[in-house]
Design a protein around this motif. Structure first.
Motif, short mmCIF file in Angstrom:
data_model
loop_
_atom_site.label_atom_id
_atom_site.label_comp_id
_atom_site.label_asym_id
_atom_site.label_seq_id
_atom_site.Cartn_x
_atom_site.Cartn_y
_atom_site.Cartn_z
N ILE A 165 106.52 -14.22 -9.13
CA ILE A 165 106.99 -12.56 -9.24
C ILE A 165 106.86 -11.53 -8.03
CG2 ILE A 165 107.29 -10.51 -11.62
CD1 ILE A 165 107.18 -12.46 -13.66
N ASP A 166 108.49 -11.22 -7.86
CA ASP A 166 107.31 -10.48 -6.20
C ASP A 166 107.96 -9.04 -6.81
OD1 ASP A 166 106.66 -11.15 -4.13
OD2 ASP A 166 108.69 -12.85 -4.24
N MET A 167 107.15 -7.73 -6.52
CA MET A 167 107.49 -6.20 -6.89
C MET A 167 107.55 -5.55 -5.17
SD MET A 167 104.98 -4.17 -9.06
CE MET A 167 105.74 -4.12 -10.74
N HIS A 168 108.77 -4.97 -4.51
CA HIS A 168 108.77 -4.32 -3.81
C HIS A 168 109.48 -2.95 -4.17
CE1 HIS A 168 110.46 -8.16 -1.93
NE2 HIS A 168 110.57 -8.23 -3.71
N LEU A 169 109.06 -1.96 -3.30
CA LEU A 169 109.10 -0.73 -3.90
C LEU A 169 110.34 0.31 -2.97
CD1 LEU A 169 106.38 -0.22 -5.73
CD2 LEU A 169 105.74 0.70 -3.82
N THR A 170 110.53 0.85 -3.68
CA THR A 170 111.93 1.55 -2.61
C THR A 170 111.54 3.21 -3.49
OG1 THR A 170 113.54 -0.61 -3.12
CG2 THR A 170 114.46 1.76 -2.02
N TYR A 171 111.90 4.63 -2.04
CA TYR A 171 111.66 5.60 -2.90
C TYR A 171 113.38 6.15 -2.10
CZ TYR A 171 108.67 5.78 1.62
OH TYR A 171 108.39 5.53 2.87
N GLY A 172 113.78 7.13 -3.19
CA GLY A 172 114.95 7.56 -3.10
C GLY A 172 114.91 8.48 -1.78
N ALA A 173 115.73 9.26 -1.64
CA ALA A 173 115.86 10.59 -0.28
C ALA A 173 116.15 11.64 -0.94
CB ALA A 173 116.78 10.40 0.20
N GLY A 174 116.33 12.23 -2.80
CA GLY A 174 116.28 13.36 -2.98
C GLY A 174 117.31 13.82 -4.00
N ALA A 175 117.65 12.58 -4.16
CA ALA A 175 118.84 12.69 -5.58
C ALA A 175 119.03 12.76 -7.10
CB ALA A 175 120.62 12.17 -4.75
#
Lengths: 429, 578
Positions: A165-175
């Motif tokens: 199992i892999d975990m990736h972080l993604t962050y939004g641009a403020g919406a």
């Protein structure tokens, strides 16, 4: 149990120094739930894990309050292709600021919960979508993820048990809209955050067209508690039908605003008066938004006997939402409050659906007129009419979230709004 | 068979259907903006709302459950549904605005929202007259507006690219244009920027919307937000005639409409044909309209002394042509047909001179390898290469044609600028007497001794066989000096034809070209030469072709009209360069 909230020991963010460090987390039993499952996959089959969570009735902490285990069970049988778990940490509704406490104080609890969920649903890739403005918390969670990889809790052959199992972080641009589950999927795919038409639902067709489940961060942090202690134990915490620990984000005119972990079903007035130290300056309570700005506001006189759980709040005319409580004292100008909320939803409407795109702006503009003393009483009726034109007519619930505060705030504080309107002058024939 | 009930009427259906398209197919009407049958369904305009539910069935017996009055019980869906995204299922009950006050109210409400920030200036909007928003507002919208606050003003006159101009404030965010560039042309050049009521479609910074199919976004824009830079504010749709025709700028034969006013073609738009071009056409094909208006050969030209050409009367031109034919042996005559001319033109041209004893016409394909794409632009630059082949014209390479020209004393060409496309050179044509039957002045007509003006595709009824072997036909859209819209049954009439007079300042005789259909000119030449050759109409020519040539058996104008063209028993996926 809810009545015993004063003796409750926090479970999600316990008072253990440096719990964000993986060694400390492990020393305190961390990753025990995951080990328990992987060490005995016969007892803890994927189906049994799902059933246990279903039975515990962890109700989604992102606002909708749907049974998490039931949601997991909607995933179709594996067909050999990719399947995803998308973890929603994009909290950005006014009044809601609880997930960051998990990222800051107990990130491994969330990671462990997500891993158990991924195991139960035969998912091999987890995406965590975090609000971009939470850059410090992004770094904290990334550190925790890196440590979990290093210790063998993430990646290939987890704990030598043949699970990848892999975990990736993604962050939004403020919406704000990217916190809506299907917009989040669009954003994760690198596209503009527009909600998707359902059906198909994400469990059938989610990320890149593959089965996907979306869970809130706090929801997943509850999962190890259930596995460690059992569904029955969990079901006895807090209110019946809406059990478990809850992170109450209390803001507004209280002496001690903050995030407090307590069982569900705590009396609202206890939370305000005891937990948050009472109304600032000893003033009187005027109103409460119980679960983030989209949940209908309640007048002080509507709060007697109300507890923080779905049934009680529904009976009172509101919702649990994210348990992000906004407390307002007697000096609060409800016209200003409502205009500010309307401004937020106007600013954040993605613009995809007509009623939301043009409705949110219209609401805000009329409210601005009233705020500036230029409104007329007929504008209040127009506002109420517009909310009926928006509610239930769009792809996602943002239009509802924009309409409800307007409708309920006007209905519950109409005198205040009428007083702000200019007097109508009628010609006498 | 599965059944659905729409506004109380029962329909049986097979296969998968979305409710909106199904209702449209049944001739029912539900208003919509964002839905387009060739693209994905975003369901974002929320205009096609209907009330929907399901007749309840007993799980064990499969029978419908009945209420106390013996009526079938309906489980209504909790919310109104967008019919575009509603999949039909057995026992579904749908109420449109015709029978549901709730649906009617929702549609009215949606229109009120759309109009909140949309300019209410139909009299000056470029889209007026063909604007779905305008039409649907009249049919389903509210009376008046309750919007008494300031509208959002978005950018105006934004040049998205060389051919498309955006008036963003009119955009209703249907995203048809964005989806077109993603799903149809696949250029991905447009996206929506900003949020809420401030959003609009645009290109990425420093990028330009030069997609070779960009103008299709103008066609599908349901409001006047995307406009054709070339056509913008040039004419009103109610002033124009809309005539079905065929694109003659390449081998695909896209179905098009020619929009004319005062005998000028002002724009070309695609006409739906699922067999050929769906709803689309390339931008470059739209430019062809200029060829129909500008630089036309009007009245015959004769080269009298040296290189000087001068206008001549038709009588003089016919007499001159006849004398040249009489003075030369038929074996010295070289006929060059054209893949740019119609089946009827090539057929009558070839037949006429065959009667004089000349051998079959030759023709040179007009193919540029690698020019085409996998969509609607082809390597073949001519509309009727297949037609020339099916008429048994001799396909010749440039060198073969040069040799043939050098051996001929008279060269007669049909509507093809062989010099401009380097098949022949000016020097090749110095010795023989050259007659050009031509629509436009070009290098070929300059090099000709006699130029006969002929009608172009916008002026005659004629057929063309595209690269896939589909024969399709055009209708006359423009009057010539000798045709009259009211006397020729092939021509449509518009408002100005019916209500205008010769004294109206928009009626201009100057725009009528002094030219003849090929067959009509050959009629006159035949009369002078005493040949048995006479047609009254191009329809007769096609009837004769269908009788004489097996490949064209059963082909008729009527069938082409009814079936939107006819697939001939040939299929050429690629026209090879000779």
């Amino acid at each position: 149990m809810a009545n015993d909230w004063r003796s409750f020991e926090p479970l999600l963010i316990p008072d253990i120094p440096n719990l964000q460090k993986i060694d400390v987390y492990e020393e305190n039993g961390g990753y025990g739930a995951l080990r328990k499952i992987l060490n005995d996959t016969e007892k803890w089959s994927r189906e049994n894990v799902t059933n246990e969570v279903k039975q515990a009735n962890i109700r989604g902490r992102g606002g909708a309050g749907f049974n998490a285990g039931l949601k997991w069970s909607f995933m179709p049988k594996p067909d050999g292709g990719p399947r995803y778990l998308a973890c929603n940490g994009d909290e950005s509704e006014p009044g809601t600021f609880k997930d960051r406490k998990i990222f800051e104080y107990n990130p491994h609890l969330f990671i462990e919960g997500a891993l158990i969920a991924a195991y139960a649903m035969t998912v091999d890739t987890i995406y965590v979508y975090i609000r971009g403005e939470y850059i410090d918390w992004v770094h904290m969670l990334q550190k925790a993820v890196d440590d979990a990889y290093e210790k063998g809790y993430l990646g290939k052959d987890i704990l030598g048990k043949g699970v990848d199992i892999d975990m990736h972080l993604t962050y939004g641009a403020g919406a704000y809209i990217c916190g809506e589950e299907t917009s989040m999927l669009e954003s994760l795919e690198g596209k503009r955050g527009y909600p998707r038409v359902k059906p198909p639902f994400p469990a059938q067709k989610g990320l890149w067209g593959r089965p996907t489940t979306i869970n809130n961060i706090e929801t997943l942090a509850n999962v190890p508690l259930v596995i460690n202690n059992g569904a029955e134990w969990y079901g006895n915490i807090g209110a019946e039908g809406h059990p478990g620990p809850v992170l109450y984000g209390i803001s507004g005119h209280v002496e001690n605003p903050g995030v407090y972990e307590l069982p569900s079903g705590v009396p609202v007035m206890d939370l305000i008066n005891e937990v948050a130290g009472g109304i600032r300056g000893g003033k009187n309570l005027k109103a409460l938004i119980p679960g983030g700005s989209s949940t209908p506001v309640l007048r002080a006189d509507q709060l007697e006997g109300v507890t923080m759980n779905a049934d009680s709040l529904r009976d009172a005319g509101s919702m649990m939402g994210t348990a992000g409580m906004v407390v307002m004292d007697e000096d609060t100008d409800m016209v200003d409050v409502l205009w500010r909320i309307a401004h937020f939803y106007h600013h954040e409407s993605c613009g995809q659906c007509t009623p939301c795109r043009d409705g949110t702006g219209w609401l805000e503009k009329i409210l601005l007129k009233i705020k500036n003393g230029e409104g007329e009483v007929k504008d209040l009726d127009l506002l109420l009419d517009l909310t009926t034109q928006m509610e239930g007519r769009t792809i996602c619930a943002l239009a509802d979230a924009a309409a409800w505060p307007v409708r309920h705030t006007i209905n519950r504080f109409r005198d205040e709004f009428e007083a702000r309107c200019k007097k109508s002058v009628h010609a006498v024939a | 068979m599965p059944e659905v009930f729409i506004d109380g009427k029962r329909y049986e259906f097979e296969g998968d259907h979305m409710a909106l398209q199904y209702m449209l197919d049944q001739g029912l009407e539900v208003p919509f903006f964002c839905y387009h049958p060739s693209m994905s369904i975003p369901a974002n305009c929320r205009q096609c709302m209907v009330k929907a539910g399901q007749y309840m069935k007993n799980d064990e017996t499969g029978e419908y459950e009945l209420d106390e009055e013996g009526e079938r019980k309906i489980r209504w869906f909790p919310k109104l549904q967008t019919s575009c995204a509603l999949k039909l299922s057995d026992g579904m009950v749908i109420q449109t605005q015709e029978t549901s006050d709730e649906a009617e109210r929702a549609q009215k409400d949606t229109l009120e929202f759309i109009l909140a920030n949309h300019p209410l200036d139909c009299p000056i909007c470029d889209q007026a007259g063909e604007c779905p928003l305008q039409i649907q507002t009249y049919k389903y919208g509210p009376e008046g507006s309750r919007f008494e606050v300031k509208k959002v003003h978005k950018p105006k006159r934004v040049e998205l690219g060389p051919r498309v101009t955006l008036d963003a404030e009119r955009c209703i965010n249907c995203t048809r244009c964005v989806r077109f560039t993603e799903e149809i042309s696949e250029s991905h050049q447009l996206t929506i920027v900003s949020r809420g009521d401030k959003n609009y479609p645009i290109t990425a910074p420093s990028e330009t919307f030069d997609d070779p199919y960009s103008l299709n976004t103008v066609d599908i824009c349901p409001v006047g937000a995307l406009t054709s830079t070339d056509f913008r504010f040039k004419a009103r749709v109610w002033e124009m005639n809309q005539t079905p025709s065929i694109d003659i700028s390449n081998g695909k034969g896209c179905n098009v409409d020619l929009w004319t006013r005062d005998n000028e073609v002002l724009r070309i738009t695609p006409r739906q044909n699922d067999h050929v071009n769906d709803y689309w056409m390339p931008d470059e094909s739209r430019n062809a309209y200029k060829l129909f208006n500008e630089n036309r050969v009007s009245r015959p030209f004769i080269k009298l002394d040296g290189d000087n050409q001068s206008n001549s009367s038709w009588n003089n031109a016919i007499e001159t042509f006849a004398e040249v034919l009489e003075a030369n042996d038929s074996s010295d005559i070289l006929l060059i047909g054209s893949p740019h001319a119609s089946v009827e033109e090539n057929y009558t041209f070839n037949k006429f001179f065959n009667l004089l004893g000349a051998p079959n016409a030759r023709f040179a394909t007009h193919i540029i390898d690698g020019y085409g794409d996998d969509f609607l632009i082809t390597d073949d630059q001519a509309p009727n290469t297949s037609g020339c082949r099916l008429l048994n014209l001799d396909e010749s390479s440039s060198s073969e044609l040069k040799t043939a020209v050098s051996q001929a004393k008279v060269v007669i060409t049909l509507g093809d600028d062989l010099i401009d496309r380097d098949v022949l050179s000016v020097s090749d044509l110095e010795d023989p007497y050259v007659v050009s039957l031509a629509t436009n002045h070009n290098e070929m007509t300059k090099a000709s001794d006699l130029v006969i003006p002929i009608t172009c595709v916008a002026e005659h009824a004629a057929s063309y066989v595209n690269i896939d072997g589909r024969i399709q036909r055009s209708f006359p859209a423009k009057e010539t000096k000798y045709s009259n819209r009211r006397l020729n049954l092939e021509m449509s009439e518009g408002r100005l034809d019916r209500f205008g007079t010769n004294f109206d300042n928009w009626v201009n005789e100057d725009n009528k070209v002094d030219c003849l259909p090929v067959w009509e000119f050959l009629n006159k030449l035949a009369e002078r030469l005493g040949l048995e050759f006479e047609y009254r109409h191009s329809r007769e020519i096609m009837t004769e072709i269908s009788e004489k040539l097996d490949t064209f058996a059963d082909v008729s104008f009527e069938r082409m009209d009814e079936e939107k063209g006819i697939q001939l028993p040939i299929k050429q996926s690629k026209v090879e360069q000779k």
